[in-house]
Design an enzyme around this catalytic site. Sequence first.
Site, PDB file in Angstrom:
ATOM      1  N   CYS A 225      41.850  35.401  39.890  1.00  0.00           N
ATOM      2  CA  CYS A 225      41.609  34.634  38.671  1.00  0.00           C
ATOM      3  C   CYS A 225      42.940  34.284  38.023  1.00  0.00           C
ATOM      4  CB  CYS A 225      40.744  35.437  37.704  1.00  0.00           C
ATOM      5  SG  CYS A 225      39.043  35.699  38.267  1.00  0.00           S
ATOM      6  N   CYS A 253      39.429  45.218  42.618  1.00  0.00           N
ATOM      7  CA  CYS A 253      38.460  44.654  41.682  1.00  0.00           C
ATOM      8  C   CYS A 253      37.080  45.282  41.817  1.00  0.00           C
ATOM      9  CB  CYS A 253      38.350  43.147  41.885  1.00  0.00           C
ATOM     10  SG  CYS A 253      37.840  42.688  43.555  1.00  0.00           S
TER      11      CYS A 253
END
Length: 259
Positions: A225, A253
């Site tokens: 991101c 993540c």
Amino acid sequence: MTTDVDLGQVVMLKPSANNPATKPTLTDELVASVNQKAAEVLTLLSNAAKEFGANEVTFANSFGAEDMVLTDIIQRQKIAIEIFSLDTGRLPVETYDLIAKTEQTYNTKLKIFFPQSDAVESYVRTNGINAFYESIDLRKACCFMRKVEPLQRALKGKKAWVTGMRAEQSTTRVNLPFREFDSGNQLEKFNPLSNWTEKEVWAYIRMFDVPYNKLHDQFYPSIGCAPCTRAIAMGEDVRAGRWWWEDPNSKECGLHVKK
């Protein structure tokens, strides 16, 4: 590379587009190594598709350099493996450009999964738009709703999945096997590029003219991101630009964390 934009706690880098790592010298030795390893990847993926059945194996393409190598092999060799990607809603514009370029280059349509809108709205209203900078728990909660939960939907009903992870990428991926049982998702998991070096990845991309994310040329070896990814300095760990404010041993993540 200069640091010239200070946004409070977050320092954004504006590097030049001249990363030598993306342009390795194609020596005979390097080309031979890449060809050999690519053949091994082809064999592994072809056998996986035969073992589990057509489109029962799915490949999670995050559009990093490694994933573009696997995309090229799957598409070029017409292996019966589905390709999907997760659109977190906060990807860099360069990643969206690459999605379009990939579909055009290989004349295909990728299966894209998005986060649940109500979960994102609730998180932002409760914690704030950039709350992931405030604590590891809030960062992991953001990763869960934007990546882990969509991944669970993408893997539902599948028998195996493929990743572009490499063992040398970080301390959390040392001794990464080519094949393992993913206990978290309850299916087989293949890591065909586990023993590839970064130089071999880029050699393959150059040898076969594979499309790639242009942020790589700007010293972004690992791209996620936009708010959670920065460029790195020469000599830094390839994952140093991901969640750079955290301890290296926690930099996952949740997609690849073993239970």
